[in-house]
Design an enzyme around this catalytic site. Structure first.
Site, PDB file in Angstrom:
ATOM      1  N   GLU A  34       0.885  -1.139   0.095  1.00 50.46           N
ATOM      2  CA  GLU A  34       0.014   0.121  -0.051  1.00 50.46           C
ATOM      3  C   GLU A  34       0.820   1.226  -0.160  1.00 50.46           C
ATOM      4  O   GLU A  34       0.570   2.162  -0.600  1.00 50.46           O
ATOM      5  CB  GLU A  34      -0.847   0.162   1.221  1.00 50.46           C
ATOM      6  CG  GLU A  34      -2.159  -0.971   0.970  1.00 50.46           C
ATOM      7  CD  GLU A  34      -3.057  -0.635  -0.203  1.00 50.46           C
ATOM      8  OE1 GLU A  34      -3.075   0.642  -0.533  1.00 50.46           O
ATOM      9  OE2 GLU A  34      -3.517  -1.663  -0.802  1.00 50.46           O
ATOM     10  N   TYR A 117      -7.157   6.425   4.179  1.00 54.67           N
ATOM     11  CA  TYR A 117      -7.356   5.280   3.230  1.00 54.67           C
ATOM     12  C   TYR A 117      -6.399   4.082   3.403  1.00 54.67           C
ATOM     13  O   TYR A 117      -6.835   2.994   3.094  1.00 54.67           O
ATOM     14  CB  TYR A 117      -6.988   5.942   1.788  1.00 54.67           C
ATOM     15  CG  TYR A 117      -6.732   4.966   0.865  1.00 54.67           C
ATOM     16  CD1 TYR A 117      -7.638   4.126   0.068  1.00 54.67           C
ATOM     17  CD2 TYR A 117      -5.204   4.521   0.562  1.00 54.67           C
ATOM     18  CE1 TYR A 117      -7.341   3.125  -0.729  1.00 54.67           C
ATOM     19  CE2 TYR A 117      -4.808   3.693  -0.170  1.00 54.67           C
ATOM     20  CZ  TYR A 117      -5.894   2.929  -1.001  1.00 54.67           C
ATOM     21  OH  TYR A 117      -5.610   1.828  -1.927  1.00 54.67           O
ATOM     22  N   ASP A 135     -10.253   5.745  -2.452  1.00 52.15           N
ATOM     23  CA  ASP A 135      -9.252   6.709  -3.161  1.00 52.15           C
ATOM     24  C   ASP A 135      -9.599   7.370  -4.301  1.00 52.15           C
ATOM     25  O   ASP A 135     -10.778   7.346  -4.799  1.00 52.15           O
ATOM     26  CB  ASP A 135      -7.952   5.587  -3.681  1.00 52.15           C
ATOM     27  CG  ASP A 135      -8.255   4.351  -4.565  1.00 52.15           C
ATOM     28  OD1 ASP A 135      -9.705   4.437  -5.060  1.00 52.15           O
ATOM     29  OD2 ASP A 135      -7.465   3.612  -4.940  1.00 52.15           O
TER      30      ASP A 135
END
Ligand code: SF4
Length: 339
Positions: A34, A117, A135
């Site tokens: 991520e 997020y 996102d």
């Protein structure tokens, strides 16, 4: 819309890309992926993900590495604060959390460099926590499906889209739901010429029905981009050169560069009279960052200055790649065969 989640999850199971982190339930690897994927294309991210999981197979291995080593491995990805935050958080997990990656959204959110997020993504993918991710891809898809005209870069837009995403999330399978919505946004509901024919939501999509796909999402205003003007000094003597470490906050913090003078305007002259034997000056090279455009000129000298600044370090030219360098310098060395 009750069938939103079944529609996207069914599509996802059939059409998803096979990506190395998709099969992972190890939160450390998911976190790595991520962070790497923030501001990075998936095709480029795969290479760095494989490099990091190989070089640092556990969070302890990452924590025990030198920052310089981590920055070197990050080289080419840009936004180096991400690498520094990864390293900082790995040390924090090793020292304060007994080496165990946090298991809840609220705890994950406390890690440096982890926003709403990213914490939602990790907690839903690794621990199946019901946290909807929003996102850029999700903003675009939701604004189109529900034909929403609230600007996505306004505080009311952020709130409205998060609430909508929260109501849509699949309670049984939030991780797969999140993966699915992001994947459709990335592959089907793309910014230009979305592939509506292939979209599992085409029967539901209000902006397709209203013929306004191209005006969704709405944005309030673009971020201002500033220009900066850097002059790098490349000293060349007996196969040695000089570098300095960038200090203070801002771009490329703690990385190394050739001694640099920054000026305020493109046409501002710099005084290089203290340095002798200038051999060459490169044409201006432009380097684009998200909020800054860097205009760099490289000045070459065939001798060392008589006075060496306290922050400067003399190194062998052949050792330069051992130092984490901003992409602009790395690319110049690569393309111009400097040494
Ligand atoms: S139908 Fe088209 S615009 Fe609507 S969500 Fe699907 S791809 Fe996006």
């Amino acid at each position: 819309m009750n069938d939103f989640s079944p529609l996207i999850v069914d599509w996802y199971r059939l059409k998803k890309r096979e990506l190395p982190w998709r099969a992972e339930s190890n939160p450390y690897f998911i976190w790595l992926s991520e962070i790497i994927l923030q501001q990075t294309r998936v095709s480029q991210g795969i290479y760095y993900y494989l490099k990091f999981t190989k070089n640092y197979p556990t969070i302890i291995a990452l924590a025990n590495a030198e920052e310089k080593e981590v920055l070197n491995d990050w080289q080419g990805l840009g936004y180096y604060s991400r690498a520094r935050n990864l390293h900082f958080s790995a040390k924090h997990i090793r020292d304060e959390l007994n080496g165990v990656f946090p298991t809840t959204y609220n705890e994950i959110r406390k890690l440096k460099g982890v926003g709403q997020y990213t914490a939602s993504a990790i907690s839903s993918f690794a621990f199946n926590e019901k946290r909807a991710v929003v996102d850029g891809n999700v903003y675009r898809l939701l604004s189109r499906v529900f034909n929403l005209d609230t600007p996505i870069d306004s505080s009311s837009g952020v709130k409205e889209f998060q609430e909508l995403a929260d109501t849509l999330i699949n309670r049984e399978n939030p991780g797969e739901h999140n993966q699915a919505i992001m994947e459709i946004g990335a592959l089907i509901c793309v910014p230009k010429q979305p592939k509506c024919i292939e979209c599992p939501l085409k029967e539901k999509c209000l902006s397709l029905a209203n013929n306004c796909i191209n005006s969704r999402p709405i944005k309030k205003g673009k971020t201002r981009v500033t220009g900066r003007f850097f002059h790098y000094l490349i000293f060349n003597s007996e196969e040695k050169t000089i570098i300095e470490q960038r200090i203070g906050k801002g771009i490329w913090q703690n990385m190394y560069q050739f001694p640099m003078v920054e000026v305020a305007k493109a046409d501002e002259r710099i005084d290089l009279s203290a340095f002798k034997n200038k051999s060459f000056e490169s044409p201006v090279r432009k380097h684009v960052l998200s909020h800054q455009h860097i205009y760099a000129t490289f000045h070459h000298f065939n001798s060392f200055p008589t006075e060496i600044n306290g922050n400067w370090r003399t190194i062998k030219q052949s050792d330069i790649q051992e130092y984490p360098l901003p992409r602009i310098i790395d690319r110049y060395l690569e393309e111009e065969d400097v040494f």
